[in-house]
Write a protein that holds these residues in place. Structure first.
Motif, PDB file in Angstrom:
ATOM      1  N   ASP A 112       0.851  -1.192   0.000  1.00  0.00           N
ATOM      2  CA  ASP A 112       0.000   0.000   0.000  1.00  0.00           C
ATOM      3  C   ASP A 112       0.886   1.241   0.000  1.00  0.00           C
ATOM      4  O   ASP A 112       2.100   1.167   0.222  1.00  0.00           O
ATOM      5  N   GLY A 113       0.245   2.389  -0.222  1.00  0.00           N
ATOM      6  CA  GLY A 113       1.002   3.627  -0.338  1.00  0.00           C
ATOM      7  C   GLY A 113       1.696   4.047   0.937  1.00  0.00           C
ATOM      8  O   GLY A 113       2.818   4.561   0.908  1.00  0.00           O
TER       9      GLY A 113
ATOM     10  N   ARG B  91       0.054   1.862  -9.931  1.00  0.00           N
ATOM     11  CA  ARG B  91      -0.647   3.126  -9.696  1.00  0.00           C
ATOM     12  C   ARG B  91      -1.891   2.927  -8.827  1.00  0.00           C
ATOM     13  O   ARG B  91      -2.275   3.815  -8.069  1.00  0.00           O
ATOM     14  N   ASP B  92      -2.537   1.791  -8.948  1.00  0.00           N
ATOM     15  CA  ASP B  92      -3.797   1.538  -8.254  1.00  0.00           C
ATOM     16  C   ASP B  92      -3.540   0.710  -7.004  1.00  0.00           C
ATOM     17  O   ASP B  92      -3.606  -0.517  -7.009  1.00  0.00           O
ATOM     18  N   ILE B  93      -3.214   1.399  -5.900  1.00  0.00           N
ATOM     19  CA  ILE B  93      -2.900   0.723  -4.636  1.00  0.00           C
ATOM     20  C   ILE B  93      -3.686   1.386  -3.511  1.00  0.00           C
ATOM     21  O   ILE B  93      -4.099   2.551  -3.621  1.00  0.00           O
TER      22      ILE B  93
ATOM     23  N   ASP C 131       0.276   7.274  -7.852  1.00  0.00           N
ATOM     24  CA  ASP C 131       0.598   8.606  -8.362  1.00  0.00           C
ATOM     25  C   ASP C 131       1.114   9.503  -7.241  1.00  0.00           C
ATOM     26  O   ASP C 131       2.077  10.268  -7.419  1.00  0.00           O
ATOM     27  N   GLU C 132       0.495   9.391  -6.063  1.00  0.00           N
ATOM     28  CA  GLU C 132       0.940  10.203  -4.929  1.00  0.00           C
ATOM     29  C   GLU C 132       2.315   9.763  -4.443  1.00  0.00           C
ATOM     30  O   GLU C 132       3.144  10.598  -4.053  1.00  0.00           O
TER      31      GLU C 132
ATOM     32  N   VAL D  31       9.548  12.203  -6.307  1.00  0.00           N
ATOM     33  CA  VAL D  31      10.096  13.325  -7.084  1.00  0.00           C
ATOM     34  C   VAL D  31      10.352  14.526  -6.171  1.00  0.00           C
ATOM     35  O   VAL D  31      11.405  15.174  -6.248  1.00  0.00           O
ATOM     36  N   ALA D  32       9.391  14.809  -5.284  1.00  0.00           N
ATOM     37  CA  ALA D  32       9.523  15.970  -4.398  1.00  0.00           C
ATOM     38  C   ALA D  32      10.693  15.814  -3.434  1.00  0.00           C
ATOM     39  O   ALA D  32      11.340  16.798  -3.059  1.00  0.00           O
ATOM     40  N   ALA D  33      10.985  14.569  -3.041  1.00  0.00           N
ATOM     41  CA  ALA D  33      12.079  14.325  -2.094  1.00  0.00           C
ATOM     42  C   ALA D  33      13.439  14.589  -2.716  1.00  0.00           C
ATOM     43  O   ALA D  33      14.433  14.791  -2.001  1.00  0.00           O
ATOM     44  N   GLY D  34      13.511  14.561  -4.038  1.00  0.00           N
ATOM     45  CA  GLY D  34      14.769  14.838  -4.719  1.00  0.00           C
ATOM     46  C   GLY D  34      15.821  13.765  -4.554  1.00  0.00           C
ATOM     47  O   GLY D  34      17.017  14.033  -4.699  1.00  0.00           O
TER      48      GLY D  34
END
Length: 243
Positions: free
Chosen positions: A32-33, A52-54, A60-61, A67-70
């Motif tokens: 899970d996410g 993507r579907d979890i 997606d999140e 990506v945001a964590a760099g």
């Protein structure tokens, strides 16, 4: 190489994990996410294989968080969403590659290896050091032109050492990169595997022990140990018998 597999179907997740292990790729599973984000927060992965579907935060999140964590962790979306618009949105979220289900495990392995190569583009696809030639795509090792047969775990450990280009790699890092999250942090597996690997590679010993620190590839010195023993529990730089 160590990857995170984010897949909520247990049978699929375990099949992917087991298949990757056969190719000397360690894999952790998140169903899970929330679990995926927790594992990403505490572990450094060479790639994330993401459905993507979890449940929980969507794939997606999770991708957006990576990506945001760099961190630079490559994202391979592995999903049944196969429309062109789905692929476009996936790449728009920061995916580095996109593979639709059903899929061939061999293709997944090739794509992961390609992502790893692009991530470390300064490294050649085939690694050569001190007469050692390691081909991660063919999973072959030669020393001075002689083929060396290795187990999957021995190959994984050697790959980490070779790509360090002579730098010291701690037992902790070897445990993190070549095993998975289920590995016992107090195991002697690293020391035992390195010792067996020395035997397989033959003399003169290529893997040097740096007492209290770790291991490195070094063709020009005595490795500080014979082929069947190590320099004690602290040889690899980790407590609890790791090294």
């Amino acid at each position: 190489m160590r990857v995170l597999v984010v897949e909520d179907e247990p049978f699929m997740a375990e099949a992917i994990r087991d298949g990757l292990r056969l190719e000397a790729i360690a894999a952790d599973i998140a169903g899970d996410g929330d679990t995926a984000l927790e594992l990403l927060d505490v572990n450094a992965y060479d790639a994330a294989v993401l459905d993507r579907d979890i449940p929980g935060p969507s794939g997606d999140e999770v991708a957006a968080s990576i990506v945001a964590a760099g961190s630079g962790t490559p994202i391979l979306m592995l999903t049944a969403a196969d429309r062109l618009d789905d692929k476009a949105s996936g790449f728009g979220l920061g995916a580095d590659d996109y593979l639709t289900k059903p899929f061939d495990l061999r293709e997944l392995v090739l794509r992961l290896r390609a992502l790893d190569r692009r991530r470390a583009h300064h490294r050649p696809p085939v690694h050569e050091i001190a007469g050692l030639r390691l081909d991660p795509f063919r999973r072959e090792v030669h020393r001075d032109g002689r083929y060396v047969a290795l187990t999957r775990k021995q190959f994984a450990v050697l790959e980490v050492l070779v790509t360090a280009r002579g730098g010291v790699v701690s037992a902790e890092e070897l445990l993190e990169r070549a095993w998975d999250e289920n590995a016992d942090p107090f195991t002697n597996a690293v020391r035992i595997t390195v010792s067996a690997l020395r035997k397989r590679l033959g003399e003169p010993w290529l893997i040097a022990t740096v007492p209290g620190v770790g291991y490195r590839i070094d063709a020009g010195i005595d490795a500080g140990t014979d082929a069947g023993t190590d320099a004690g529990p602290d040889a690899g730089g980790g407590g609890g018998g790791r090294g």
